[in-house]
Design an enzyme around this catalytic site. Structure first.
Site, PDB file in Angstrom:
ATOM      1  N   GLY A  16       0.822  -1.192  -0.049  1.00  0.00           N
ATOM      2  CA  GLY A  16       0.068  -0.064   0.055  1.00  0.00           C
ATOM      3  C   GLY A  16       0.850   1.195   0.020  1.00  0.00           C
ATOM      4  N   THR A  19      -0.320   5.375  -1.414  1.00  0.00           N
ATOM      5  CA  THR A  19      -1.134   6.390  -0.597  1.00  0.00           C
ATOM      6  C   THR A  19      -0.934   6.388   0.770  1.00  0.00           C
ATOM      7  OG1 THR A  19      -3.389   7.230  -0.709  1.00  0.00           O
ATOM      8  CG2 THR A  19      -3.118   4.912  -0.547  1.00  0.00           C
ATOM      9  N   TYR A 170     -13.314  -3.468  10.809  1.00  0.00           N
ATOM     10  CA  TYR A 170     -11.813  -2.808  10.421  1.00  0.00           C
ATOM     11  C   TYR A 170     -10.915  -3.123  11.564  1.00  0.00           C
ATOM     12  CZ  TYR A 170      -8.226   0.530   9.697  1.00  0.00           C
ATOM     13  OH  TYR A 170      -6.795   1.208   9.454  1.00  0.00           O
TER      14      TYR A 170
END
Length: 304
Positions: A16, A19, A170
């Site tokens: 990742g 960003t 999450y």
């Protein structure tokens, strides 16, 4: 203030890395002279991130690798595509946070948060370990979340089939990652491996407090003004990346440690934290490892 060392002969992978905190982790690591590989699902976003890093870090050695953590079957190919003989560190940073009331699934049929954030990194580590063990003293750095501090793992419902809520799911997936990072280090130590595993979290990192890196991130004046008050207790994503960068580079950090921001765990320079109460539960970590092995079909194991 910790001074970044010269790491010109090192290779780092940041999942990742195109960003957010992953981008700033990659940018800061590139400043050491290391080769930094941005693991990214979308090639055009990786290209934009690499251009932004090169604009900030003259001579930066950055490249990208296709990475889809929601597709377990692709991760061996990702590792093979790196084209390196050794890997000095991997930063497990990538993650998804979905909205909406209904759960989504990965290609393999796992709940998207748990399957991507935790299981994807679990399986990726399995394939990366030979490259990590080829380095003198490699690091696996797992980026958790401060939001996970108030959560607990439900071993009977890892896929959040009961009472699904996106933000809670999450947070639990990030807690699972943190359990994994600690259990990985225990297993590496037991095997006599030279690889170590460290867990970090970025504290409270807001876009409104993050400096612009066009086109990756453009901070608007209004957002900056609205975030001014929050700066008393929170920070930007460039600062949120510092615990991960420190964990990659500082040889004084030992495996099995937890690092986060100095001030209330939310902002400031990185420091070592006491393990959160739930993270001391080695039995939960062991059972989560076993469940992850069954769900992915692999088991990260040192060969030393």
């Amino acid at each position: 203030m910790y001074q970044l060392p010269d790491a010109a002969d090192h290779v780092y992978l940041v999942t990742g890395g195109n960003t957010g905190i992953g981008y700033f982790t990659a940018e800061q690591l590139a400043g050491t002279g290391a080769t930094v590989v941005l693991g990214s699902r979308r090639a055009e976003r990786a290209e934009a991130a690499m251009n932004a890093i090169r604009a900030r870090v003259p001579g930066a050695r950055v490249r990208s690798a296709a990475l889809d953590l929601a597709d377990l079957g692709s991760l061996r190919r990702t590792t093979e595509s790196l084209g390196v003989k050794r890997l000095d560190a991997v930063v497990h940073n990538a993650g998804v946070l979905l909205g909406g009331p209904e759960p989504r699934q990965t290609r393999d049929g796992n709940e998207m948060h748990f399957g991507t954030n935790h299981l994807g990194h679990f399986a990726l580590t399995h394939w990366l370990l030979p490259l990590l063990e080829a380095a003198p003293s490699a690091r696996v750095v797992t980026v958790g979340s401060f939001a996970a501090k108030s959560e607990r793992i439900d071993l009977d419902d890892l896929q959040s089939r009961v009472g699904y809520r996106a933000k809670r799911t999450y947070s639990r997936s990030k807690l699972a990652q943190m359990y994994f990072g600690l259990e990985l280090d225990r297993r590496l130590r037991a095997a006599g491996s030279t690889v170590s595993s460290v867990v970090v979290h970025p504290g409270g990192a807001l876009d409104s407090l993050t400096p612009s890196r066009p086109p990756i991130h453009v901070r608007k004046t209004g957002a900056a003004l609205r975030g001014a008050a929050a700066a008393l207790v929170l920070q930007g994503k460039h600062a949120g990346a510092r615990p991960a960068v420190r964990a990659v580079l500082d040889p004084r950090i030992a495996g099995g440690e937890l690092w986060g921001p100095r001030i209330f765990g939310l902002r400031g320079r990185p420091r070592r934290e006491r393990l959160w109460a739930q993270l001391k539960d080695a039995e939960t970590a062991r059972r989560l490892w076993q469940a992850s092995t069954e769900l992915t079909g692999v088991a990260p194991a040192a060969t030393a």
